[in-house]
Write a protein that holds these residues in place. Structure first.
Motif, mmCIF file in Angstrom:
data_model
loop_
_atom_site.group_PDB
_atom_site.id
_atom_site.type_symbol
_atom_site.label_atom_id
_atom_site.label_comp_id
_atom_site.label_asym_id
_atom_site.label_seq_id
_atom_site.Cartn_x
_atom_site.Cartn_y
_atom_site.Cartn_z
ATOM 1 N N GLU A 257 -25.883 19.955 49.469
ATOM 2 C CA GLU A 257 -25.974 19.279 50.776
ATOM 3 C C GLU A 257 -27.407 19.209 51.297
ATOM 4 O OE1 GLU A 257 -26.085 18.635 55.014
ATOM 5 O OE2 GLU A 257 -26.552 20.536 54.011
ATOM 6 N N PRO A 258 -28.157 20.315 51.336
ATOM 7 C CA PRO A 258 -29.550 20.184 51.778
ATOM 8 C C PRO A 258 -30.404 19.375 50.814
ATOM 9 C CG PRO A 258 -29.075 22.449 51.110
ATOM 10 C CD PRO A 258 -27.773 21.734 51.165
ATOM 11 N N GLY A 259 -30.089 19.439 49.513
ATOM 12 C CA GLY A 259 -30.849 18.645 48.550
ATOM 13 C C GLY A 259 -30.663 17.156 48.765
ATOM 14 N N LEU A 260 -29.419 16.728 48.970
ATOM 15 C CA LEU A 260 -29.152 15.310 49.204
ATOM 16 C C LEU A 260 -29.650 14.862 50.573
ATOM 17 C CD1 LEU A 260 -25.578 14.900 47.672
ATOM 18 C CD2 LEU A 260 -27.744 14.034 46.764
ATOM 19 N N THR A 261 -29.572 15.746 51.555
ATOM 20 C CA THR A 261 -30.095 15.412 52.883
ATOM 21 C C THR A 261 -31.587 15.127 52.811
ATOM 22 O OG1 THR A 261 -28.395 16.734 53.987
ATOM 23 C CG2 THR A 261 -30.399 16.270 55.233
ATOM 24 N N HIS A 262 -32.296 15.940 52.046
ATOM 25 C CA HIS A 262 -33.730 15.709 51.845
ATOM 26 C C HIS A 262 -33.964 14.405 51.083
ATOM 27 C CE1 HIS A 262 -37.913 16.379 50.704
ATOM 28 N NE2 HIS A 262 -37.560 16.198 49.444
ATOM 29 N N LYS B 295 -34.032 11.069 52.883
ATOM 30 C CA LYS B 295 -35.190 10.772 53.731
ATOM 31 C C LYS B 295 -36.314 10.069 52.976
ATOM 32 C CE LYS B 295 -34.340 14.940 56.507
ATOM 33 N NZ LYS B 295 -34.887 16.267 56.912
ATOM 34 N N LEU B 296 -36.169 9.940 51.653
ATOM 35 C CA LEU B 296 -37.281 9.443 50.844
ATOM 36 C C LEU B 296 -37.330 7.929 50.724
ATOM 37 C CD1 LEU B 296 -37.299 12.145 48.006
ATOM 38 C CD2 LEU B 296 -38.588 12.095 50.155
ATOM 39 N N GLY B 297 -36.352 7.237 51.289
ATOM 40 C CA GLY B 297 -36.440 5.787 51.386
ATOM 41 C C GLY B 297 -35.901 4.998 50.212
ATOM 42 N N TYR B 298 -35.099 5.599 49.355
ATOM 43 C CA TYR B 298 -34.550 4.874 48.207
ATOM 44 C C TYR B 298 -33.220 4.222 48.564
ATOM 45 C CZ TYR B 298 -38.313 6.698 45.458
ATOM 46 O OH TYR B 298 -39.573 6.952 44.984
ATOM 47 N N LYS B 299 -32.959 3.077 47.939
ATOM 48 C CA LYS B 299 -31.759 2.308 48.262
ATOM 49 C C LYS B 299 -30.501 2.907 47.634
ATOM 50 C CE LYS B 299 -34.334 -2.055 48.576
ATOM 51 N NZ LYS B 299 -34.492 -3.429 48.014
ATOM 52 N N ARG B 300 -30.680 3.612 46.526
ATOM 53 C CA ARG B 300 -29.532 4.181 45.818
ATOM 54 C C ARG B 300 -29.874 5.595 45.361
ATOM 55 N NH1 ARG B 300 -27.516 0.879 40.752
ATOM 56 N NH2 ARG B 300 -26.299 -0.252 42.333
ATOM 57 N N THR C 219 -21.470 15.112 48.327
ATOM 58 C CA THR C 219 -22.044 13.770 48.211
ATOM 59 C C THR C 219 -21.397 12.828 49.219
ATOM 60 O OG1 THR C 219 -22.491 14.106 45.847
ATOM 61 C CG2 THR C 219 -22.435 11.836 46.643
ATOM 62 N N ASP C 220 -20.082 12.902 49.337
ATOM 63 C CA ASP C 220 -19.374 12.051 50.301
ATOM 64 C C ASP C 220 -19.805 12.364 51.734
ATOM 65 O OD1 ASP C 220 -17.999 10.834 48.240
ATOM 66 O OD2 ASP C 220 -16.217 12.108 48.441
ATOM 67 N N GLU C 221 -20.010 13.651 52.029
ATOM 68 C CA GLU C 221 -20.425 14.038 53.380
ATOM 69 C C GLU C 221 -21.779 13.433 53.738
ATOM 70 O OE1 GLU C 221 -20.386 18.138 54.415
ATOM 71 O OE2 GLU C 221 -18.423 18.518 53.505
ATOM 72 N N VAL C 222 -22.742 13.568 52.824
ATOM 73 C CA VAL C 222 -24.083 13.049 53.104
ATOM 74 C C VAL C 222 -24.062 11.521 53.122
ATOM 75 C CG1 VAL C 222 -26.486 13.009 52.336
ATOM 76 C CG2 VAL C 222 -25.137 15.107 52.106
ATOM 77 N N ALA C 223 -23.273 10.908 52.237
ATOM 78 C CA ALA C 223 -23.173 9.446 52.204
ATOM 79 C C ALA C 223 -22.634 8.901 53.521
ATOM 80 C CB ALA C 223 -22.281 9.013 51.047
ATOM 81 N N ALA C 224 -21.696 9.617 54.127
ATOM 82 C CA ALA C 224 -21.127 9.165 55.401
ATOM 83 C C ALA C 224 -22.179 9.149 56.504
ATOM 84 C CB ALA C 224 -19.961 10.067 55.794
ATOM 85 N N HIS D 186 -25.306 8.383 55.908
ATOM 86 C CA HIS D 186 -26.348 7.421 55.525
ATOM 87 C C HIS D 186 -25.709 6.180 54.903
ATOM 88 C CE1 HIS D 186 -29.718 10.173 56.262
ATOM 89 N NE2 HIS D 186 -28.917 11.120 55.805
ATOM 90 N N PRO D 187 -25.029 5.369 55.708
ATOM 91 C CA PRO D 187 -24.372 4.171 55.161
ATOM 92 C C PRO D 187 -25.352 3.147 54.607
ATOM 93 C CG PRO D 187 -24.326 4.163 57.566
ATOM 94 C CD PRO D 187 -24.819 5.515 57.157
ATOM 95 N N GLU D 188 -26.626 3.283 54.923
ATOM 96 C CA GLU D 188 -27.625 2.333 54.424
ATOM 97 C C GLU D 188 -28.009 2.602 52.969
ATOM 98 O OE1 GLU D 188 -30.010 5.904 55.753
ATOM 99 O OE2 GLU D 188 -28.165 4.872 56.351
ATOM 100 N N ILE D 189 -27.557 3.736 52.403
ATOM 101 C CA ILE D 189 -27.901 4.119 51.033
ATOM 102 C C ILE D 189 -26.644 4.090 50.169
ATOM 103 C CG2 ILE D 189 -28.868 5.932 49.551
ATOM 104 C CD1 ILE D 189 -30.324 7.025 51.993
ATOM 105 N N GLN D 190 -26.775 3.551 48.957
ATOM 106 C CA GLN D 190 -25.684 3.644 47.988
ATOM 107 C C GLN D 190 -25.709 5.032 47.342
ATOM 108 O OE1 GLN D 190 -25.596 0.723 44.892
ATOM 109 N NE2 GLN D 190 -25.626 -1.040 46.281
ATOM 110 N N PHE D 191 -24.654 5.788 47.500
ATOM 111 C CA PHE D 191 -24.506 7.063 46.803
ATOM 112 C C PHE D 191 -23.524 6.855 45.656
ATOM 113 C CE2 PHE D 191 -26.438 8.561 50.614
ATOM 114 C CZ PHE D 191 -27.054 9.770 50.295
ATOM 115 N N VAL D 192 -23.985 7.084 44.442
ATOM 116 C CA VAL D 192 -23.182 6.836 43.244
ATOM 117 C C VAL D 192 -22.953 8.159 42.526
ATOM 118 C CG1 VAL D 192 -23.078 5.637 41.031
ATOM 119 C CG2 VAL D 192 -24.112 4.512 43.027
ATOM 120 N N LYS D 193 -21.692 8.473 42.273
ATOM 121 C CA LYS D 193 -21.334 9.739 41.619
ATOM 122 C C LYS D 193 -21.124 9.497 40.124
ATOM 123 C CE LYS D 193 -18.083 10.131 44.728
ATOM 124 N NZ LYS D 193 -16.946 10.591 45.568
ATOM 125 N N ALA D 194 -22.065 9.990 39.319
ATOM 126 C CA ALA D 194 -21.946 9.872 37.865
ATOM 127 C C ALA D 194 -20.988 10.936 37.340
ATOM 128 C CB ALA D 194 -23.314 10.023 37.207
#
Length: 436
Positions: free
Chosen positions: A185-190, A193-198, A219-224, A226-234
């Motif tokens: 969670e803290p890793g994805l939160t950080h 902030k880096l400005g990537y689209k996905r 991942t779902d928590e952080v994605a919720a 940041h709706p402006e970012i695509q979070f993709v779960k491999a």
């Protein structure tokens, strides 16, 4: 007497029954690749069969030399302490059988390629369903297991770098599912902030289980947020053909006498910055009290696809389930072996280490060594005072207080005096989970 070889695949075990089924597939694949050798498997905890049961089956088939392969990505507490302790005990009790221990999968180009293909599958699916995003606008987040061993943690970072550079993503980060920092969670939160689209989230895990499900949940928590970012779960690695090839390579290494672990970076043998208290600690396991206890509760809503909700007291109250912490250390312990790292603190020491998959003569020397340098049985009760730190797979723990992954530390009333993980209070580590 003619030597008869057999293969033993040693796994960790999971409360998630799907994870246990996926691990069994590895053994089946090795059987197909080694038709002239019996192949068995077993787990340290939570699942059946346990490792000793698998060894019993091999012995019943007339096996005199076991090629024991750890089903581990990196060498931390389980590969360095817990599995060798089980094998040491079994060999001491069955002197007619020789057990040679191989190395973990480790940093391996086949594993990197398998990981790359899992990630590329996720990229292709996302481009098709969510819209194309250039790789330069994509951040790769590799999630490692996390342990109290800095060498294993750094290997996850190296895997990430090789994937990042090899696939050409705009940026790459590493986080961990437990014990160390940063957690997911803290890793994805950080990363957000880096400005990537996905952001591609890739669990560098062999199988599904409680931790993989937790990674996807965070991942779902952080994605919720940041709706402006695509979070993709491999997907995790699972039974990718290249993973199976790597397991087969580990078997061949044992046969060829070429299975050598990275002892130069081992915190038990060398002065690793920040982990000086661990050098020379004995090799032993605390997992026998959870051997074969099974997965989730039969009447749990998870239906075997456990996410550890059944270990949360509020969840159990809601669903009328009994609540007991799985990893209780309050039970009395049986006899088990310990290996004194101090007897051989370098790779070229007097007896080496069972983990180096010693040839028969060297392994015999280890087993017949003086008491100061060989595996030995000792009384291991709740107040054993063993002085060793162990990874129990549920987050960092300091002394006798454990965090079981749901923010509720438990005092199990035992006193191991093991060296605590020096950064257990890091704000981006397990402490961050207690904010929930």
């Amino acid at each position: 007497m003619t030597e008869k070889l057999g293969i033993m695949v040693c796994g960790h075990g999971s409360r998630n029954q799907n994870a246990a089924r996926e691990f069994a597939i590895i053994a089946e694949a090795l059987r197909a690749r080694n038709p002239d050798m019996p192949v068995e498997y077993g787990y340290l905890e939570f699942c059946n069969p346990v490792i000793s049961s698998g060894l019993d089956k091999l012995r019943a088939k007339g096996v005199t030399r076991v090629l024991a392969v750890p089903g581990m990505l990196f060498a931390a507490g389980h590969a360095k302490n817990d599995i060798p302790s089980v094998l040491n005990t079994y060999q001491a009790q069955n002197p007619g059988m020789v057990i040679n221990y191989g190395r973990e999968l480790g940093i391996d180009l086949k594993m990197i390629r398998a990981a790359g293909e899992r990630i590329q599958q996720a990229v292709d699916e996302a481009n098709e369903t969510l819209g194309f995003v250039d790789k330069h606008d994509t951040l790769l987040m590799v999630v490692g297991r996390g342990s109290s061993d800095p060498d294993a943690n750094s290997n996850a970072s190296k895997v990430m770098r090789m994937l990042w550079e090899g696939m050409g993503f705009g940026w790459g980060e590493t986080c961990y599912s437990g014990v160390t920092f940063p957690l997911v969670e803290p890793g994805l939160t950080h990363a957000a902030k880096l400005g990537y689209k996905r952001i591609i989230v890739f669990p560098y895990f062999l199988f599904t289980g409680v931790l993989v499900k937790r990674i996807y949940s965070y991942t779902d928590e952080v994605a919720a947020r940041h709706p402006e970012i695509q979070f993709v779960k491999a997907s995790y690695l699972n039974d990718h053909p290249l993973v199976l090839d790597a397991f087969q390579d580990r078997v061949k290494e044992i046969i060829d006498g070429a299975a050598v672990m990275n002892c130069q970076m081992c915190k038990y043998r060398e002065q690793v910055l920040g982990f000086e208290a661990d050098i020379g600690q004995p090799q032993e396991s605390h997992h026998h009290h959870v051997e074969g206890i099974g997965g989730g509760l039969e009447n749990c809503p998870c239906k075997g696809d456990c996410d550890a909700s059944c270990r949360d007291p509020e969840f159990c109250k809601e669903h009328g389930l009994p609540w007991t912490p799985v990893h209780s250390h309050a039970e009395p312990h049986d006899l088990e072996p310990a290996f004194d790292y101090g007897a051989s603190t370098t790779l070229g020491g007097k007896y080496g280490h069972l983990m180096n998959a010693a040839p028969d003569a060297e392994l015999e020397a280890v087993m017949n060594a003086p008491s100061s340098g060989k595996p030995h049985l000792h009384e291991h009760g709740p107040n054993c005072g063993c002085g060793h730190h162990h990874d129990h797979g549920h987050g960092a723990h300091d002394h006798h207080e454990h965090d079981h992954g749901h923010g509720h530390p438990h005092d199990h009333g035992h006193d191991h005096h093991h060296a605590p993980y020096p950064h257990a209070d890091h704000p981006l580590g397990p402490k961050s989970m207690q904010k929930k």
